[in-house]
Scaffold this motif. Structure first.
Motif, PDB file in Angstrom:
ATOM      1  N   ILE A 177       0.824  -1.204   0.000  1.00 14.32           N
ATOM      2  CA  ILE A 177       0.000   0.000   0.000  1.00 14.32           C
ATOM      3  C   ILE A 177       0.860   1.257   0.000  1.00 14.32           C
ATOM      4  O   ILE A 177       1.767   1.398   0.818  1.00 14.32           O
ATOM      5  CB  ILE A 177      -0.924   0.012   1.228  1.00 14.32           C
ATOM      6  N   GLY A 178       0.536   2.164  -0.904  1.00 20.59           N
ATOM      7  CA  GLY A 178       1.138   3.487  -0.894  1.00 20.59           C
ATOM      8  C   GLY A 178       0.192   4.453  -0.216  1.00 20.59           C
ATOM      9  O   GLY A 178      -0.803   4.879  -0.812  1.00 20.59           O
ATOM     10  N   ASN A 179       0.480   4.781   1.037  1.00 22.48           N
ATOM     11  CA  ASN A 179      -0.400   5.645   1.813  1.00 22.48           C
ATOM     12  C   ASN A 179       0.063   7.090   1.705  1.00 22.48           C
ATOM     13  O   ASN A 179       1.242   7.358   1.496  1.00 22.48           O
ATOM     14  CB  ASN A 179      -0.415   5.219   3.283  1.00 22.48           C
TER      15      ASN A 179
ATOM     16  N   GLN B 149       6.456  -1.148  -6.937  1.00 22.70           N
ATOM     17  CA  GLN B 149       6.830  -1.156  -5.525  1.00 22.70           C
ATOM     18  C   GLN B 149       5.598  -1.128  -4.615  1.00 22.70           C
ATOM     19  O   GLN B 149       5.672  -1.505  -3.455  1.00 22.70           O
ATOM     20  CB  GLN B 149       7.738   0.041  -5.224  1.00 22.70           C
ATOM     21  N   ILE B 150       4.488  -0.650  -5.161  1.00 21.68           N
ATOM     22  CA  ILE B 150       3.210  -0.701  -4.456  1.00 21.68           C
ATOM     23  C   ILE B 150       2.156  -1.169  -5.443  1.00 21.68           C
ATOM     24  O   ILE B 150       2.327  -1.023  -6.662  1.00 21.68           O
ATOM     25  CB  ILE B 150       2.804   0.672  -3.864  1.00 21.68           C
ATOM     26  N   ASN B 151       1.078  -1.768  -4.934  1.00 25.08           N
ATOM     27  CA  ASN B 151      -0.002  -2.199  -5.825  1.00 25.08           C
ATOM     28  C   ASN B 151      -1.364  -1.637  -5.418  1.00 25.08           C
ATOM     29  O   ASN B 151      -2.387  -1.972  -5.999  1.00 25.08           O
ATOM     30  CB  ASN B 151      -0.056  -3.721  -5.954  1.00 25.08           C
ATOM     31  N   VAL B 152      -1.363  -0.778  -4.393  1.00 26.49           N
ATOM     32  CA  VAL B 152      -2.544  -0.028  -3.982  1.00 26.49           C
ATOM     33  C   VAL B 152      -2.079   1.368  -3.608  1.00 26.49           C
ATOM     34  O   VAL B 152      -1.066   1.519  -2.924  1.00 26.49           O
ATOM     35  CB  VAL B 152      -3.235  -0.670  -2.754  1.00 26.49           C
ATOM     36  N   THR B 153      -2.808   2.391  -4.061  1.00 27.27           N
ATOM     37  CA  THR B 153      -2.362   3.745  -3.741  1.00 27.27           C
ATOM     38  C   THR B 153      -3.529   4.706  -3.600  1.00 27.27           C
ATOM     39  O   THR B 153      -4.581   4.533  -4.230  1.00 27.27           O
ATOM     40  CB  THR B 153      -1.393   4.282  -4.818  1.00 27.27           C
TER      41      THR B 153
ATOM     42  N   THR C 241      -9.876   1.459 -10.508  1.00 31.38           N
ATOM     43  CA  THR C 241     -10.092   2.713  -9.786  1.00 31.38           C
ATOM     44  C   THR C 241     -11.402   2.635  -9.013  1.00 31.38           C
ATOM     45  O   THR C 241     -12.421   2.217  -9.560  1.00 31.38           O
ATOM     46  CB  THR C 241     -10.151   3.909 -10.761  1.00 31.38           C
ATOM     47  N   GLU C 242     -11.356   3.031  -7.745  1.00 35.87           N
ATOM     48  CA  GLU C 242     -12.557   3.069  -6.905  1.00 35.87           C
ATOM     49  C   GLU C 242     -12.584   4.402  -6.158  1.00 35.87           C
ATOM     50  O   GLU C 242     -11.536   4.905  -5.743  1.00 35.87           O
ATOM     51  CB  GLU C 242     -12.572   1.925  -5.889  1.00 35.87           C
ATOM     52  N   SER C 243     -13.776   4.962  -5.979  1.00 33.15           N
ATOM     53  CA  SER C 243     -13.877   6.219  -5.242  1.00 33.15           C
ATOM     54  C   SER C 243     -15.218   6.293  -4.527  1.00 33.15           C
ATOM     55  O   SER C 243     -16.174   5.608  -4.890  1.00 33.15           O
ATOM     56  CB  SER C 243     -13.709   7.418  -6.175  1.00 33.15           C
TER      57      SER C 243
ATOM     58  N   VAL D 171      -6.421   3.600  -6.381  1.00 34.06           N
ATOM     59  CA  VAL D 171      -6.080   2.820  -7.572  1.00 34.06           C
ATOM     60  C   VAL D 171      -5.372   1.547  -7.129  1.00 34.06           C
ATOM     61  O   VAL D 171      -4.520   1.577  -6.231  1.00 34.06           O
ATOM     62  CB  VAL D 171      -5.183   3.646  -8.520  1.00 34.06           C
ATOM     63  N   THR D 172      -5.744   0.420  -7.754  1.00 31.38           N
ATOM     64  CA  THR D 172      -5.112  -0.862  -7.463  1.00 31.38           C
ATOM     65  C   THR D 172      -4.758  -1.563  -8.765  1.00 31.38           C
ATOM     66  O   THR D 172      -5.314  -1.252  -9.825  1.00 31.38           O
ATOM     67  CB  THR D 172      -6.048  -1.795  -6.656  1.00 31.38           C
ATOM     68  N   THR D 173      -3.858  -2.514  -8.674  1.00 25.66           N
ATOM     69  CA  THR D 173      -3.633  -3.391  -9.811  1.00 25.66           C
ATOM     70  C   THR D 173      -4.867  -4.269  -9.982  1.00 25.66           C
ATOM     71  O   THR D 173      -5.637  -4.459  -9.031  1.00 25.66           O
ATOM     72  CB  THR D 173      -2.374  -4.242  -9.601  1.00 25.66           C
TER      73      THR D 173
END
Length: 507
Positions: A40-42, A241-245, A262-264, A482-484
């Motif tokens: 996770i990229g927080n 390096q991250i798969n969720v951001t 993409t989710e929002s 955003v996720t893979t």
């Protein structure tokens, strides 16, 4: 009105409630197999491992890795079982009884039971931040090994929601007693903090193989990298390096190019927070016509389009769009009409405007030119007092009104508390009690039977505060993630970053 609005470059909206990355990887282009590691990229670093002082905000991924909550929230913000398998509320609403699991163990070997739950709940009730959830609690009692009774001094329909939002994480009682939680977490969660973690830069978590909810946490390893710079976070996503951001505009464009998901969901309301409805500090704000004029004067749809990149919903309400309490029919109240705004200002005796001082800090400079432009048309002469962002939160409430991005809640009773009645950093002295009709409707909403009757009373309250132009809401912004493609994320209104329960390998 010339609506030439300034455009923010690379802004991430911050809901005020509140680095480098490393690791090997290749560009994330999707995979037909389930990923074994969640990375996770927080946007923000952990505030604390201490459950009583940790801000909910962006702490969800960190805390939910190492701690189990008594109650969790589902994707719609509804309380669901966790360590508490079931609960009942007494007919007089003053007793909540929790039935607990008997198979959870803390990472130091302590067994989770009712005594441990009570020790935690008492600790959370006294916490500087976590106490928000337990304002009406008189006592916690361990009835037997797997049953806890919560006795209230007054009905509180917010309790279960706040507990699920992140105010019921359970830590080992020995760590609470030793006062060491801020140094290192000791929980019963699905993961433990790895020694390879570097505070402030990267946090790694190892899976607890025999965790009671292992089927719900299927990643073998979890990493959370706090990367405050948008570009660095996007580069890390592209490099694998991250798969969720947590996403900005650039991330969304990259998602389209790379086939990412993409989710929002709505997360915060943007506009002017009015704290002086009586006009004690700034006399004009005590006249509802002036407050209504301010609402007519701002074109929320244009602001959302030009500054919010259409990532959100146009509304003039603080109740979250799509959830109980919000009424789409009210969004036409005080719809953009500058001539109407000027007429109301003149009727109130302020045809030539008035003077006002307001605070300003970096994250809010995006909207500053718009406010100046609108105020100029109304004859309002504004003086900006500059603050560092870290000082904005403690100083802004001293002003009669100020620009905010404030988190919204999926639970409408929580909205009543956080927006109108219970002191918050942005509302240290709520003044709704100075308006008897509004206070009476607040009471009616909180005392009504749960369900449709209560929701109807809440909508009535919403209509009244909207008519009173309690705040100047331009729109509600959405948080985007955003996720893979091999990962599914469910945003939750009320959480700035979802917990690990809401991040799963794709089906």
């Amino acid at each position: 009105m010339k609506r030439t609005l300034a455009v923010a470059a690379g802004l991430t909206a911050v809901a005020l409630t509140l680095t480098a990355c490393s690791g090997e990887g290749s560009p994330n282009e999707g995979s037909s197999t389930s990923p074994t590691e969640l990375k996770i990229g927080n946007f923000m670093d952990l505030t604390s491992w201490d459950t009583a002082v940790a801000d909910i905000g962006f702490n969800g991924p960190y805390l939910s890795a190492v701690y189990d909550p008594l109650i969790a929230l589902d994707g719609e913000g509804k309380p669901v079982p966790a360590l508490a398998t079931d609960w009942t509320v007494s007919e007089d609403f003053l007793t909540v009884t929790l039935e607990l699991r008997t198979d959870a163990v803390f990472s130091d070997g302590e067994k989770f039971d009712a005594d441990a739950a009570v020790a935690n709940l008492e600790y959370l009730r006294d916490g500087a931040v976590s106490r928000e959830a337990y304002l009406n609690v008189e006592s916690f009692t361990a009835v037997d090994e797997d049953t806890v009774e919560i006795d209230l001094s007054a009905r509180d329909d917010r309790l279960l929601y706040f507990m699920g939002l992140g105010r019921s994480y359970m830590a080992a009682p020995s760590a609470i007693e030793a006062g060491t939680l801020a140094e290192a977490p000791v929980g019963s969660g699905p993961y433990t903090l790895s020694e390879s973690s570097i505070p402030g830069a990267e946090y790694h978590f190892d899976r607890v193989a025999d965790h009671w909810a292992a089927d719900e946490f299927r990643f073998e390893k979890v990493s959370v990298l706090p990367i405050q710079d948008d570009s660095a976070r996007n580069n890390a996503m592209e490099a694998g390096q991250i798969n969720v951001t947590f996403a900005d505009d650039t991330t969304v464009e990259m998602a389209e190019q790379n086939g990412w998901s993409t989710e929002s969901k709505v997360a915060a309301w943007i506009g002017l927070r009015i704290n002086d409805h009586t006009g004690e500090q700034l006399e004009p704000l005590g006249d509802v016509r002036v407050r209504q004029a301010l609402n007519y004067a701002f074109d929320g749809a244009e602001i959302l389009s030009s500054l919010g990149r259409d990532r959100g919903e146009v509304t003039n309400q603080v109740f979250a769009v799509g959830f109980p309490g919000n009424d789409p029919a009210l969004d036409d109240r005080c719809a953009y009409d500058m001539e109407k705004a000027k007429e109301l200002m003149a009727e109130a005796g302020y045809a030539d405007g008035f003077e006002v001082a307001m605070p300003m800090s970096g994250p809010f400079q995006t909207w500053q030119p718009t406010v100046e432009q609108v105020f100029q048309e109304l004859g309002i002469r504004v003086t900006w007092d500059e603050y560092q962002f870290t000082d904005y939160q403690s100083n802004a409430p001293n002003y009669p009104m100020f620009i905010v991005s404030l988190a919204v809640d999926s639970d409408p009773v929580a909205t009543i508390a956080r927006q109108f009645t219970v002191p918050q950093w942005y509302m240290p002295e709520p003044d709704i009690s100075e308006f008897p009709e509004l206070q009476s409707q607040v009471d009616a909403a909180l005392e009504a039977p749960r369900g449709e009757e209560q929701e109807a009373e809440i909508r009535e309250l919403n209509e009244m505060v909207t008519e009173q132009a309690w705040n100047v809401v331009w729109y509600q912004s959405a948080n985007t993630y955003v996720t893979t493609p091999d990962i599914e994320l469910t945003p939750v209104t009320g959480m700035m970053f979802p917990t690990l329960r809401q991040i799963q390998p794709a089906a």
